[in-house]
Each structure stands twice: as C-alpha cells, then as structure tokens.
Design a protein around this motif. Structure first.
Motif, PDB file in Angstrom:
ATOM      1  N   VAL A 107       0.836  -1.207   0.000  1.00  0.00           N
ATOM      2  CA  VAL A 107       0.000   0.000   0.000  1.00  0.00           C
ATOM      3  C   VAL A 107       0.869   1.255   0.000  1.00  0.00           C
ATOM      4  O   VAL A 107       0.544   2.245  -0.664  1.00  0.00           O
ATOM      5  CB  VAL A 107      -0.968  -0.006   1.207  1.00  0.00           C
ATOM      6  N   ALA A 108       1.981   1.219   0.705  1.00  0.00           N
ATOM      7  CA  ALA A 108       2.866   2.380   0.795  1.00  0.00           C
ATOM      8  C   ALA A 108       3.743   2.545  -0.453  1.00  0.00           C
ATOM      9  O   ALA A 108       4.488   3.512  -0.555  1.00  0.00           O
ATOM     10  CB  ALA A 108       3.746   2.269   2.033  1.00  0.00           C
ATOM     11  N   GLY A 109       3.675   1.593  -1.393  1.00  0.00           N
ATOM     12  CA  GLY A 109       4.434   1.724  -2.635  1.00  0.00           C
ATOM     13  C   GLY A 109       5.808   1.094  -2.617  1.00  0.00           C
ATOM     14  O   GLY A 109       6.638   1.386  -3.480  1.00  0.00           O
ATOM     15  N   TYR A 110       6.071   0.219  -1.676  1.00  0.00           N
ATOM     16  CA  TYR A 110       7.367  -0.445  -1.602  1.00  0.00           C
ATOM     17  C   TYR A 110       7.394  -1.662  -2.520  1.00  0.00           C
ATOM     18  O   TYR A 110       6.371  -2.303  -2.765  1.00  0.00           O
ATOM     19  CB  TYR A 110       7.660  -0.897  -0.167  1.00  0.00           C
ATOM     20  N   THR A 111       8.581  -1.985  -3.014  1.00  0.00           N
ATOM     21  CA  THR A 111       8.796  -3.155  -3.853  1.00  0.00           C
ATOM     22  C   THR A 111       9.622  -4.162  -3.075  1.00  0.00           C
ATOM     23  O   THR A 111      10.636  -3.808  -2.478  1.00  0.00           O
ATOM     24  CB  THR A 111       9.566  -2.772  -5.143  1.00  0.00           C
ATOM     25  N   LYS A 112       9.198  -5.411  -3.106  1.00  0.00           N
ATOM     26  CA  LYS A 112       9.927  -6.462  -2.394  1.00  0.00           C
ATOM     27  C   LYS A 112      11.139  -6.879  -3.216  1.00  0.00           C
ATOM     28  O   LYS A 112      11.035  -7.185  -4.398  1.00  0.00           O
ATOM     29  CB  LYS A 112       9.024  -7.666  -2.165  1.00  0.00           C
ATOM     30  N   CYS A 113      12.291  -6.908  -2.573  1.00  0.00           N
ATOM     31  CA  CYS A 113      13.533  -7.320  -3.216  1.00  0.00           C
ATOM     32  C   CYS A 113      14.143  -8.459  -2.402  1.00  0.00           C
ATOM     33  O   CYS A 113      14.053  -8.472  -1.181  1.00  0.00           O
ATOM     34  CB  CYS A 113      14.523  -6.166  -3.277  1.00  0.00           C
ATOM     35  N   ALA A 114      14.760  -9.395  -3.102  1.00  0.00           N
ATOM     36  CA  ALA A 114      15.402 -10.518  -2.419  1.00  0.00           C
ATOM     37  C   ALA A 114      16.633 -10.019  -1.675  1.00  0.00           C
ATOM     38  O   ALA A 114      17.358  -9.170  -2.171  1.00  0.00           O
ATOM     39  CB  ALA A 114      15.778 -11.594  -3.420  1.00  0.00           C
ATOM     40  N   ASP A 115      16.854 -10.559  -0.516  1.00  0.00           N
ATOM     41  CA  ASP A 115      18.022 -10.200   0.281  1.00  0.00           C
ATOM     42  C   ASP A 115      19.166 -11.121  -0.120  1.00  0.00           C
ATOM     43  O   ASP A 115      19.122 -12.316   0.134  1.00  0.00           O
ATOM     44  CB  ASP A 115      17.699 -10.342   1.768  1.00  0.00           C
ATOM     45  N   SER A 116      20.190 -10.565  -0.751  1.00  0.00           N
ATOM     46  CA  SER A 116      21.312 -11.377  -1.234  1.00  0.00           C
ATOM     47  C   SER A 116      22.134 -11.946  -0.084  1.00  0.00           C
ATOM     48  O   SER A 116      22.879 -12.899  -0.261  1.00  0.00           O
ATOM     49  CB  SER A 116      22.209 -10.552  -2.155  1.00  0.00           C
ATOM     50  N   ARG A 117      21.992 -11.381   1.103  1.00  0.00           N
ATOM     51  CA  ARG A 117      22.739 -11.873   2.260  1.00  0.00           C
ATOM     52  C   ARG A 117      22.058 -13.059   2.915  1.00  0.00           C
ATOM     53  O   ARG A 117      22.611 -13.680   3.806  1.00  0.00           O
ATOM     54  CB  ARG A 117      22.893 -10.766   3.301  1.00  0.00           C
ATOM     55  N   GLU A 118      20.833 -13.356   2.505  1.00  0.00           N
ATOM     56  CA  GLU A 118      20.087 -14.437   3.138  1.00  0.00           C
ATOM     57  C   GLU A 118      20.729 -15.779   2.818  1.00  0.00           C
ATOM     58  O   GLU A 118      21.060 -16.085   1.679  1.00  0.00           O
ATOM     59  CB  GLU A 118      18.625 -14.455   2.679  1.00  0.00           C
ATOM     60  N   ILE A 119      20.884 -16.557   3.848  1.00  0.00           N
ATOM     61  CA  ILE A 119      21.401 -17.905   3.713  1.00  0.00           C
ATOM     62  C   ILE A 119      20.203 -18.837   3.729  1.00  0.00           C
ATOM     63  O   ILE A 119      19.274 -18.644   4.504  1.00  0.00           O
ATOM     64  CB  ILE A 119      22.357 -18.242   4.871  1.00  0.00           C
ATOM     65  N   SER A 120      20.216 -19.821   2.859  1.00  0.00           N
ATOM     66  CA  SER A 120      19.106 -20.770   2.834  1.00  0.00           C
ATOM     67  C   SER A 120      18.929 -21.359   4.217  1.00  0.00           C
ATOM     68  O   SER A 120      19.879 -21.766   4.867  1.00  0.00           O
ATOM     69  CB  SER A 120      19.414 -21.874   1.819  1.00  0.00           C
ATOM     70  N   ARG A 121      17.702 -21.404   4.670  1.00  0.00           N
ATOM     71  CA  ARG A 121      17.468 -21.867   6.024  1.00  0.00           C
ATOM     72  C   ARG A 121      16.273 -22.794   6.062  1.00  0.00           C
ATOM     73  O   ARG A 121      15.431 -22.787   5.190  1.00  0.00           O
ATOM     74  CB  ARG A 121      17.255 -20.687   6.961  1.00  0.00           C
ATOM     75  N   VAL A 122      16.185 -23.543   7.119  1.00  0.00           N
ATOM     76  CA  VAL A 122      15.105 -24.492   7.294  1.00  0.00           C
ATOM     77  C   VAL A 122      13.913 -23.812   7.970  1.00  0.00           C
ATOM     78  O   VAL A 122      12.776 -24.216   7.806  1.00  0.00           O
ATOM     79  CB  VAL A 122      15.587 -25.700   8.135  1.00  0.00           C
ATOM     80  N   ALA A 123      14.172 -22.751   8.716  1.00  0.00           N
ATOM     81  CA  ALA A 123      13.125 -22.085   9.487  1.00  0.00           C
ATOM     82  C   ALA A 123      12.089 -21.436   8.582  1.00  0.00           C
ATOM     83  O   ALA A 123      12.372 -21.073   7.448  1.00  0.00           O
ATOM     84  CB  ALA A 123      13.754 -21.028  10.389  1.00  0.00           C
ATOM     85  N   LYS A 124      10.897 -21.274   9.126  1.00  0.00           N
ATOM     86  CA  LYS A 124       9.817 -20.616   8.392  1.00  0.00           C
ATOM     87  C   LYS A 124      10.109 -19.134   8.275  1.00  0.00           C
ATOM     88  O   LYS A 124      10.712 -18.541   9.135  1.00  0.00           O
ATOM     89  CB  LYS A 124       8.498 -20.824   9.135  1.00  0.00           C
TER      90      LYS A 124
END
Length: 137
Positions: A107-124
């Motif tokens: 609603v505020a006009g933000y675009t979702k971008c993938a976080d390149s620092r994210e490590i694949s994880r098992v957690a939800k």
C-alpha cells in the motif's frame, strides 16, 4: 536431572523467552516507524514473528504455579488444552503480523527485493527488504 537443575533450566528458558518477545516487539516498532517516515530501504524478516512461540514458557510457568498452589484448579486440569490453543493462537498471530506488514509495504508503494545476504534456512519465513524506488541490481 535433579528437580533443582530442571527448574533452573526452566527459568533460563523463561528469561530467553522474555528477550525473544522483546525483540519481536522491537522489530514491529522498527518496521512501523520506518513505514511512517518512508525510509528508502526497510529490511523485513517474516520469521522473526515466530519467536513469539516462546511465550509458551510463560503459559507453562502459569500452569506450574497454579499446580503448585492447587492441583484441583481448572487451569492445571486443562493445561494441555490451554497449551494447544495458545500454540495455535500464536501461530495465527505470527502469520497475520507478517501478512499485515507485507500489505502495508504494498500500500505504501514499496517493492519487495530478495536479500542477497540471506542464507538458505530451514526455518519458516524469509528475509527480504522493501525499497521505494524498485530493486537495484
């Protein structure tokens, strides 16, 4: 494990739960304030809300206290039902909180971008960031 050691471990888990819930509240306030001042980049991790599951230790403490005071109390007798409902309730709250913020970002006009620092994880949950001007490559 002796009863004394078990009680110490239980108290430590309650203290950790207190800090985990505090962190969730801090993160919710941080994201809300970032939305209010329209920051250009807002980091958001939907998995943080699941730290609220640690509140089950507060319920366990209440049940333990009620059982020590009066083994015939309704709280003590219905402990398993209370724990199951609390667990389900917190799962719903965690999901709805994430859903609420994702909608607020859109609603505020933000675009979702993938976080390149994210490590694949098992957690939800997933770690991402939202930007006002679109994703930068």
């Amino acid at each position: 494990m002796t009863q004394k050691n078990a009680q110490i471990v239980f108290i430590v888990f309650n203290i950790l739960a207190f800090f985990a819930v505090g962190y969730v509240i801090y993160d919710i306030i941080r994201v809300q304030n970032a939305l209010l001042v329209k920051e250009t980049i807002i980091h958001f991790d939907t998995g943080i809300n699941y730290y609220l599951l640690m509140t089950v230790f507060f319920i366990l403490s209440g049940i333990q206290y009620a059982g020590l005071k009066n083994k015939e109390s309704k709280l003590y007798k219905n402990a398993n039902l209370i724990l199951v409902f609390w667990f389900i309730f917190i799962l719903i709250v965690a999901n709805l909180t994430s859903y609420y913020f994702v909608n607020k970002f859109e609603v505020a006009g933000y675009t979702k971008c993938a976080d390149s620092r994210e490590i694949s994880r098992v957690a939800k949950g997933e770690s991402s960031f939202y930007t006002l001007g679109g994703c930068q490559k």
